[in-house]
Motif scaffolding. Sequence first.
Motif, PDB file in Angstrom:
ATOM      1  N   ALA A   1       0.861  -1.182   0.000  1.00  0.00           N
ATOM      2  CA  ALA A   1       0.000   0.000   0.000  1.00  0.00           C
ATOM      3  C   ALA A   1       0.894   1.226   0.000  1.00  0.00           C
ATOM      4  O   ALA A   1       1.861   1.300   0.758  1.00  0.00           O
ATOM      5  N   PHE A   2       0.568   2.181  -0.859  1.00  0.00           N
ATOM      6  CA  PHE A   2       1.341   3.413  -1.032  1.00  0.00           C
ATOM      7  C   PHE A   2       0.517   4.547  -0.436  1.00  0.00           C
ATOM      8  O   PHE A   2      -0.551   4.878  -0.943  1.00  0.00           O
ATOM      9  N   ILE A   3       1.001   5.114   0.642  1.00  0.00           N
ATOM     10  CA  ILE A   3       0.303   6.203   1.337  1.00  0.00           C
ATOM     11  C   ILE A   3       1.145   7.471   1.228  1.00  0.00           C
ATOM     12  O   ILE A   3       2.348   7.444   1.518  1.00  0.00           O
ATOM     13  N   PHE A   4       0.516   8.578   0.816  1.00  0.00           N
ATOM     14  CA  PHE A   4       1.228   9.853   0.755  1.00  0.00           C
ATOM     15  C   PHE A   4       0.443  10.900   1.525  1.00  0.00           C
ATOM     16  O   PHE A   4      -0.711  11.188   1.215  1.00  0.00           O
ATOM     17  N   ASN A   5       1.061  11.436   2.553  1.00  0.00           N
ATOM     18  CA  ASN A   5       0.407  12.410   3.438  1.00  0.00           C
ATOM     19  C   ASN A   5      -0.960  11.919   3.900  1.00  0.00           C
ATOM     20  O   ASN A   5      -1.934  12.670   3.943  1.00  0.00           O
ATOM     21  N   GLY A   6      -1.000  10.649   4.250  1.00  0.00           N
ATOM     22  CA  GLY A   6      -2.223  10.053   4.773  1.00  0.00           C
ATOM     23  C   GLY A   6      -3.240   9.644   3.733  1.00  0.00           C
ATOM     24  O   GLY A   6      -4.272   9.074   4.076  1.00  0.00           O
ATOM     25  N   LYS A   7      -2.967   9.923   2.456  1.00  0.00           N
ATOM     26  CA  LYS A   7      -3.879   9.575   1.373  1.00  0.00           C
ATOM     27  C   LYS A   7      -3.370   8.348   0.628  1.00  0.00           C
ATOM     28  O   LYS A   7      -2.175   8.221   0.361  1.00  0.00           O
ATOM     29  N   LEU A   8      -4.285   7.474   0.265  1.00  0.00           N
ATOM     30  CA  LEU A   8      -3.932   6.251  -0.439  1.00  0.00           C
ATOM     31  C   LEU A   8      -3.751   6.488  -1.928  1.00  0.00           C
ATOM     32  O   LEU A   8      -4.581   7.132  -2.568  1.00  0.00           O
ATOM     33  N   VAL A   9      -2.661   5.974  -2.482  1.00  0.00           N
ATOM     34  CA  VAL A   9      -2.483   5.865  -3.934  1.00  0.00           C
ATOM     35  C   VAL A   9      -2.809   4.411  -4.262  1.00  0.00           C
ATOM     36  O   VAL A   9      -2.001   3.518  -3.991  1.00  0.00           O
ATOM     37  N   PRO A  10      -3.990   4.108  -4.800  1.00  0.00           N
ATOM     38  CA  PRO A  10      -4.475   2.725  -4.829  1.00  0.00           C
ATOM     39  C   PRO A  10      -3.760   1.813  -5.819  1.00  0.00           C
ATOM     40  O   PRO A  10      -3.166   2.258  -6.799  1.00  0.00           O
ATOM     41  N   ASN A  11      -3.853   0.516  -5.502  1.00  0.00           N
ATOM     42  CA  ASN A  11      -3.437  -0.563  -6.409  1.00  0.00           C
ATOM     43  C   ASN A  11      -1.952  -0.526  -6.774  1.00  0.00           C
ATOM     44  O   ASN A  11      -1.565  -0.836  -7.902  1.00  0.00           O
ATOM     45  N   ALA A  12      -1.108  -0.190  -5.807  1.00  0.00           N
ATOM     46  CA  ALA A  12       0.334  -0.285  -6.029  1.00  0.00           C
ATOM     47  C   ALA A  12       0.750  -1.742  -5.850  1.00  0.00           C
ATOM     48  O   ALA A  12       0.614  -2.300  -4.765  1.00  0.00           O
ATOM     49  N   GLU A  13       1.229  -2.359  -6.901  1.00  0.00           N
ATOM     50  CA  GLU A  13       1.589  -3.784  -6.867  1.00  0.00           C
ATOM     51  C   GLU A  13       3.109  -3.930  -6.789  1.00  0.00           C
ATOM     52  O   GLU A  13       3.754  -4.419  -7.724  1.00  0.00           O
ATOM     53  N   LEU A  14       3.679  -3.537  -5.663  1.00  0.00           N
ATOM     54  CA  LEU A  14       5.132  -3.526  -5.539  1.00  0.00           C
ATOM     55  C   LEU A  14       5.723  -4.916  -5.315  1.00  0.00           C
ATOM     56  O   LEU A  14       6.933  -5.099  -5.378  1.00  0.00           O
ATOM     57  N   GLY A  15       4.869  -5.890  -5.067  1.00  0.00           N
ATOM     58  CA  GLY A  15       5.359  -7.255  -4.963  1.00  0.00           C
ATOM     59  C   GLY A  15       5.734  -7.844  -6.309  1.00  0.00           C
ATOM     60  O   GLY A  15       6.399  -8.878  -6.383  1.00  0.00           O
ATOM     61  N   HIS A  16       5.307  -7.170  -7.383  1.00  0.00           N
ATOM     62  CA  HIS A  16       5.574  -7.672  -8.732  1.00  0.00           C
ATOM     63  C   HIS A  16       6.723  -6.927  -9.413  1.00  0.00           C
ATOM     64  O   HIS A  16       6.910  -7.063 -10.627  1.00  0.00           O
ATOM     65  N   LEU A  17       7.458  -6.133  -8.642  1.00  0.00           N
ATOM     66  CA  LEU A  17       8.668  -5.540  -9.202  1.00  0.00           C
ATOM     67  C   LEU A  17       9.640  -6.653  -9.592  1.00  0.00           C
ATOM     68  O   LEU A  17       9.784  -7.645  -8.880  1.00  0.00           O
ATOM     69  N   GLU A  18      10.297  -6.489 -10.739  1.00  0.00           N
ATOM     70  CA  GLU A  18      11.275  -7.492 -11.165  1.00  0.00           C
ATOM     71  C   GLU A  18      12.627  -7.181 -10.546  1.00  0.00           C
ATOM     72  O   GLU A  18      13.171  -6.094 -10.715  1.00  0.00           O
ATOM     73  N   ILE A  19      13.161  -8.138  -9.812  1.00  0.00           N
ATOM     74  CA  ILE A  19      14.470  -7.994  -9.176  1.00  0.00           C
ATOM     75  C   ILE A  19      15.305  -9.225  -9.520  1.00  0.00           C
ATOM     76  O   ILE A  19      14.876 -10.362  -9.288  1.00  0.00           O
ATOM     77  N   ASP A  20      16.460  -8.989 -10.117  1.00  0.00           N
ATOM     78  CA  ASP A  20      17.360 -10.069 -10.520  1.00  0.00           C
ATOM     79  C   ASP A  20      16.674 -11.080 -11.430  1.00  0.00           C
ATOM     80  O   ASP A  20      16.931 -12.284 -11.360  1.00  0.00           O
ATOM     81  N   GLY A  21      15.770 -10.575 -12.269  1.00  0.00           N
ATOM     82  CA  GLY A  21      15.117 -11.430 -13.251  1.00  0.00           C
ATOM     83  C   GLY A  21      13.897 -12.173 -12.746  1.00  0.00           C
ATOM     84  O   GLY A  21      13.315 -12.983 -13.486  1.00  0.00           O
ATOM     85  N   PHE A  22      13.473 -11.913 -11.509  1.00  0.00           N
ATOM     86  CA  PHE A  22      12.325 -12.615 -10.939  1.00  0.00           C
ATOM     87  C   PHE A  22      11.307 -11.615 -10.399  1.00  0.00           C
ATOM     88  O   PHE A  22      11.667 -10.525  -9.962  1.00  0.00           O
ATOM     89  N   ASP A  23      10.020 -12.014 -10.404  1.00  0.00           N
ATOM     90  CA  ASP A  23       9.008 -11.299  -9.655  1.00  0.00           C
ATOM     91  C   ASP A  23       9.437 -11.330  -8.192  1.00  0.00           C
ATOM     92  O   ASP A  23       9.691 -12.414  -7.646  1.00  0.00           O
ATOM     93  N   ALA A  24       9.501 -10.187  -7.553  1.00  0.00           N
ATOM     94  CA  ALA A  24      10.022 -10.135  -6.186  1.00  0.00           C
ATOM     95  C   ALA A  24       9.313 -11.112  -5.259  1.00  0.00           C
ATOM     96  O   ALA A  24       9.951 -11.789  -4.442  1.00  0.00           O
ATOM     97  N   GLU A  25       7.988 -11.222  -5.376  1.00  0.00           N
ATOM     98  CA  GLU A  25       7.265 -12.049  -4.423  1.00  0.00           C
ATOM     99  C   GLU A  25       7.545 -13.536  -4.585  1.00  0.00           C
ATOM    100  O   GLU A  25       7.309 -14.318  -3.663  1.00  0.00           O
ATOM    101  N   THR A  26       8.050 -13.968  -5.742  1.00  0.00           N
ATOM    102  CA  THR A  26       8.372 -15.380  -5.909  1.00  0.00           C
ATOM    103  C   THR A  26       9.591 -15.790  -5.100  1.00  0.00           C
ATOM    104  O   THR A  26       9.811 -16.979  -4.853  1.00  0.00           O
ATOM    105  N   LYS A  27      10.387 -14.816  -4.665  1.00  0.00           N
ATOM    106  CA  LYS A  27      11.592 -15.115  -3.897  1.00  0.00           C
ATOM    107  C   LYS A  27      11.538 -14.602  -2.460  1.00  0.00           C
ATOM    108  O   LYS A  27      12.176 -15.179  -1.569  1.00  0.00           O
TER     109      LYS A  27
END
Length: 261
Positions: A155-181
């Motif tokens: 969840a991405f919160i800025f000054n107490g307000k939600l920026v919805p649907n941030a899927e930061l678990g799906h960032l690619e790191i070292d060639g993999f979806d972060a959440e898979t590792k």
Amino acid sequence: MAMQDEKSKHSPLIGIDIGGTGIKGGLVDPEKGELIGDRVHVPTPQPSTPEAVAEVVAQVVAKLSARPDASVADSPVGVTFPGIIRHGVVHSAANVDKSWLKTDIDALLTERLGRRVGVINDADAAGLAEARFGAGEGVSGTVLVITLGTGIGSAFIFNGKLVPNAELGHLEIDGFDAETKASAVARERDGLSWEEYSLLLQRYFSHVEFLFSPELFIVGGGISKRADEYLPQLKLRTPIAPAELMNDAGIVGAVVDIAHN
């Protein structure tokens, strides 16, 4: 309706947290972020089709509405859902029946319950709750709430307000979806020690920190209870803290969302 909703902000509201295996509900004081009485918990129906889930949600709402301290009968209900929600429509359904895709969940539940309903992504709801009443209370700027569980929610919160649907678990790191590792399930699947797991979390949080430069990280999910096993090993510029609301975060966040929108 507007006057009724305004009144409801100052009395208990119903929050419902829909999950892949269970549906939880409770009465929440929207000004304090506290549950009033015990939660109601029932298994998610299988298959978890929209119609079947809506029926169980209606049963939970009926139980909560029958309590002496419940709010008025037509007060709004806040609901979380484990998927991307845009304009009330479901756009992902990883842990529930695929028939949810493209379903207008706002309309479905509004019709079934006969009252106004607001639906929010489950990680977003947890983030709102933590930002307003938990570890992020009073923190300005960017707060990132990261939940470590079956995957990695965010969840991405800025000054107490939600920026919805941030899927930061799906960032690619070292060639993999972060959440898979780096999810909690991945740690168990791969038989990692806490020290080994901390190295993966270090890689993940360092990358997210570089991208967003937040004021605070909050770590939620079931393993936040074991935060002392891995958080002290992370070397970040950004303060990082375990979530405070635990299993109540989704219910509380759903009420925060409906009470202030």
